[in-house]
Design an enzyme around this catalytic site. Structure first.
Site, mmCIF file in Angstrom:
data_model
loop_
_atom_site.group_PDB
_atom_site.id
_atom_site.type_symbol
_atom_site.label_atom_id
_atom_site.label_comp_id
_atom_site.label_asym_id
_atom_site.label_seq_id
_atom_site.Cartn_x
_atom_site.Cartn_y
_atom_site.Cartn_z
ATOM 1 N N CYS A 165 20.616 -1.084 -35.796
ATOM 2 C CA CYS A 165 19.842 -1.668 -37.357
ATOM 3 C C CYS A 165 19.699 -3.641 -36.999
ATOM 4 C CB CYS A 165 20.182 -1.116 -38.255
ATOM 5 S SG CYS A 165 19.367 -1.741 -39.512
ATOM 6 N N THR A 166 20.284 -3.573 -38.443
ATOM 7 C CA THR A 166 19.943 -5.272 -38.103
ATOM 8 C C THR A 166 20.790 -6.281 -37.817
ATOM 9 O OG1 THR A 166 21.231 -4.995 -40.153
ATOM 10 C CG2 THR A 166 18.637 -5.649 -40.809
#
Length: 316
Positions: free
Chosen positions: A103-104
């Protein structure tokens, strides 16, 4: 044993850690060379996730790993936090065989300079921001995960499991990865990109009438879907339906149908060997050229490019 290091931080996304961690743990039951898992933070101690559940971590101490994985979460978007995370990531990446992010977590790899000139992905909501902040990266906002050499990145949350299964397959082969997926009761390889999970969600309508019309359209894409037909499903006049749909989704009936057709077409393009022309007919496009224009507008790629990229990535 293969050493797997997860780097977490305050406000990390719990499933970004627990999903891939569970996949590696389960794979160890089937593989002759299991994994030893380390959950770390910059300074060690108890680290709270964004859901409030806390995890006890080891201090990172420039450890050496087979695979070093940066977990995503809101902390990866905070300037001060991402700077410190990037510094320790640079050191650990230099000592690891491969590096990954969930993800991030891609923002940490990017800040560390590990994604420059490479293909990468992140959660679809943050893909444009990643590209804007780090223009040297070739960001693909629709992929479930990417691999560029020994650097791997995944989309959001559950995509971390897809990433872990691909890493397991890279280590131990297809049979072990499939056995792991079966045990976890997940797909070994999901077809399609992130867009398959976002189109109807992005079009999320407030009223039952509009939701019913959207569901009907999704189930009858191969048929003609003039506004009159959708309005009839919604029990509205054509004019009332058009106004209500635009108010709830921000799009006209024609654009909504085009988006739904393009979504299904993309899944078929990526997961089958059917000719592009046949797929266009199957999902209700009048001709392949109209589908091509829709792909470029929505995905910034032609159908041929989508298929080629899917084959290169090998994750569909």
């Amino acid at each position: 044993m293969r050493e797997i290091g997860f780097l977490i931080h305050p406000n990390f996304q719990l499933l970004d850690l627990s999903g891939p961690l569970a996949a590696f743990e389960v794979a160890g039951r089937f593989a002759s060379e299991p994994y030893r898992i380390h959950t770390m933070s910059c300074h060690g101690g108890v680290i709270a996730s964004s859901s409030g559940l806390a995890v006890i971590t080891e201090p990172i101490r420039q450890a050496q790993f087979d695979t070093f994985i940066v977990v995503g979460g809101n902390g990866c978007l905070e300037p001060e936090a991402v700077t410190e995370l990037a510094e320790v990531t640079q050191v650990c990446a230099a000592k690891s065989r491969r590096v990954a992010s969930v993800c991030t977590g891609a923002f940490v790899l990017a800040k560390a300079g590990l994604l420059n000139g490479l293909h990468a992905t992140t959660h679809w909501q943050h893909a444009n921001l990643l590209q804007r902040l780090f223009p040297k990266i070739k960001v693909h906002g629709d992929r479930i995960f990417t691999r560029d050499g020994d650097v791997w990145t995944s989309a959001g949350v559950c995509a971390g499991i897809d990433l872990a299964l691909a890493l397991i397959e890279d280590d131990h082969g297809l049979d072990i990865a499939r056995a792991t997926a079966r045990n976890l009761v997940v797909y070994h390889r999901r077809t399609g990109g992130q867009s398959q999970f976002s189109s109807l969600l992005e079009l999320d309508a407030a009223s039952d009438r509009i939701r019913a019309a959207l569901s009907f359209a999704r189930e009858h894409l191969h048929e003609k879907l003039p506004v009159e037909r959708l309005a009839e499903v919604a029990c509205l006049s054509s004019r009332q339906f058009g106004r209500a749909l635009f108010a709830e989704t921000g799009e006209t009936p024609a654009k909504v149908v085009e988006r739904l057709r393009a979504e299904v077409a993309r899944q078929k393009v990526e997961s089958s060997a059917d000719p592009i022309e046949l797929i266009a007919i199957q999902v209700g496009f009048v001709d392949p050229e109209r589908m091509r224009r829709a792909f470029i507008r929505l995905f910034r790629q032609t159908p041929q490019e989508v298929r080629r990229n899917a084959r290169v990535e090998g994750h569909v």
